[in-house]
Scaffold this active site. Structure first.
Site, PDB file in Angstrom:
ATOM      1  N   GLU A  96       8.920  -4.319  10.620  1.00 32.00           N
ATOM      2  CA  GLU A  96       9.373  -3.020  10.091  1.00 32.00           C
ATOM      3  C   GLU A  96       9.933  -2.142  11.195  1.00 32.00           C
ATOM      4  O   GLU A  96       9.295  -1.923  12.224  1.00 32.00           O
ATOM      5  CB  GLU A  96       8.188  -2.314   9.386  1.00 32.00           C
ATOM      6  CG  GLU A  96       8.592  -0.976   8.799  1.00 32.00           C
ATOM      7  CD  GLU A  96       7.600  -0.408   7.786  1.00 32.00           C
ATOM      8  OE1 GLU A  96       6.622  -1.105   7.415  1.00 32.00           O
ATOM      9  OE2 GLU A  96       7.815   0.740   7.354  1.00 32.00           O
ATOM     10  N   ASP A 126       0.838  -1.205   0.000  1.00 38.23           N
ATOM     11  CA  ASP A 126       0.000   0.000   0.000  1.00 38.23           C
ATOM     12  C   ASP A 126       0.871   1.253   0.000  1.00 38.23           C
ATOM     13  O   ASP A 126       0.368   2.373  -0.061  1.00 38.23           O
ATOM     14  CB  ASP A 126      -1.015  -0.014   1.146  1.00 38.23           C
ATOM     15  CG  ASP A 126      -0.379  -0.138   2.509  1.00 38.23           C
ATOM     16  OD1 ASP A 126       0.864  -0.235   2.593  1.00 38.23           O
ATOM     17  OD2 ASP A 126      -1.126  -0.135   3.518  1.00 38.23           O
ATOM     18  N   SER A 127       2.216   1.060   0.003  1.00 36.67           N
ATOM     19  CA  SER A 127       3.143   2.180  -0.233  1.00 36.67           C
ATOM     20  C   SER A 127       2.929   2.745  -1.634  1.00 36.67           C
ATOM     21  O   SER A 127       3.448   3.819  -1.953  1.00 36.67           O
ATOM     22  CB  SER A 127       4.592   1.736  -0.044  1.00 36.67           C
ATOM     23  OG  SER A 127       4.853   0.549  -0.778  1.00 36.67           O
TER      24      SER A 127
HETATM   25  O1  KIV Z   1       3.581  -1.184   1.657  1.00 35.83           O
HETATM   26  C1  KIV Z   1       4.770  -1.500   1.751  1.00 35.83           C
HETATM   27  O2  KIV Z   1       5.618  -1.127   0.933  1.00 35.83           O
HETATM   28  C2  KIV Z   1       5.158  -2.357   2.872  1.00 35.83           C
HETATM   29  C3  KIV Z   1       6.622  -2.583   3.065  1.00 35.83           C
HETATM   30  C4  KIV Z   1       7.243  -1.402   3.694  1.00 35.83           C
HETATM   31  C5  KIV Z   1       6.893  -3.827   3.826  1.00 35.83           C
HETATM   32  O3  KIV Z   1       4.345  -2.794   3.608  1.00 35.83           O
END
Ligand code: KIV
Length: 272
Positions: free
Chosen positions: A190, A52-53
């Site tokens: 994380e 979701d990044s």
């Molecule tokens: O959404 C994302 O990119 C993540 C990573 C930071 C593990 O959850």
């Protein structure tokens, strides 16, 4: 390293478990679109995370909260079309699973049916236990996510290192053990102290994948735009930049603009 199609064996949760058992580290990167997924998969990345990044790096939002289930499905189906080997995990976005376990299962089924992904990731421990049980009961592999959980940014207030104090560290260990007992196939940790991540990776049988969690875990994950240096501003200590794509792309585009303006592009050979 590039992988020939004929050598391709699809990565499964079973293989990821075997990798932990024989001490082979798991490589994981985020991916949000077809072209990038094609490159990452052919380069040998074991797990692609449709994170979701995407809310930050693809859409320019400040947090991961605004991205919708429909948008995650769009990104995931694009990634799936570029993949031959990697195991593809999709983040359940904020608001698509916290309400209750039926909502969590409904969101998961939409992701699996509409994108063709191989598993889902959810942020949290004991508080989302019922949702994890329900999703697993439908036969969908679940990856956990503990430590800094960006969907709770307004609860934490900052993106600093989590679980530095013993009470929070103990809750993280308890949550990790619970996720394993429920049947999660792996957990992302994380931004937590390296020693705590080591304790968890040693205590648990399932793979522990770190981001800002030090070297003593079973694999590493990074946001692909960060490790390729497409983003200039984001410089946390845990990030290693493997390329300066921001400069490479800026130079290329500036040269293109110059060539168009000077009428150098297109030349006779580039015309019909
Ligand atoms: O959404 C994302 O990119 C993540 C990573 C930071 C593990 O959850």
């Amino acid at each position: 390293m590039s992988v020939h199609k004929s050598d391709l064996k699809k990565v499964t949760t079973h293989q990821l478990q075997n990798m932990k058992e024989r001490g082979e580290k798991i490589s994981m990167l985020t991916a949000y679109d077809y072209s990038m997924a094609t490159i990452l998969d052919a380069a040998g990345v074991d797990v692609l995370l449709v994170g979701d990044s995407a809310s930050n790096v693809m859409a320019g939002h400040e947090t991961t909260l605004p991205i919708t289930l429909d948008q995650m499905i769009y990104h995931a189906s694009s990634v799936i079309r570029g993949v031959n080997r990697a195991f593809v995990v999709v983040d359940l976005p904020f608001g698509s699973y916290q309400g209750n376990s039926s909502e969590a299962l409904r969101s998961t089924i939409r992701i699996m049916k509409e994108s063709g992904a191989h598993g889902v990731k959810l942020e949290g421990g004991a508080e989302i236990k019922e949702s994890i049980i329900r999703i697993l009961s439908a036969g969908v592999p679940v990856m956990g996510h503990l430590g800094l959980t960006p969907q709770s940014i307004y609860k934490f207030g900052t993106y600093t290192v989590r679980a530095k104090e013993e009470v929070e560290a103990q809750k993280l260990i308890d949550d990790a053990l619970l996720l394993q007992a429920l049947g999660c196939f792996a957990i992302v940790l994380e931004k937590i102290p390296s020693e705590l991540a080591k304790r968890v990776a040693e205590k648990l049988e399932i793979p522990i994948i770190g981001i800002g969690a030090g070297p003593h875990v079973d694999g590493q994950v990074l946001v692909v735009h960060d490790m390729l240096g497409i983003n200039k501003e984001f410089k946390p200590r845990f990030l290693r930049r493997y390329a300066d794509m921001h400069s490479i792309m800026t130079d290329a585009v500036q040269n293109y603009v110059k060539d168009v303006k000077s009428k150098d592009f297109p030349n006779d050979k580039e015309a019909y």
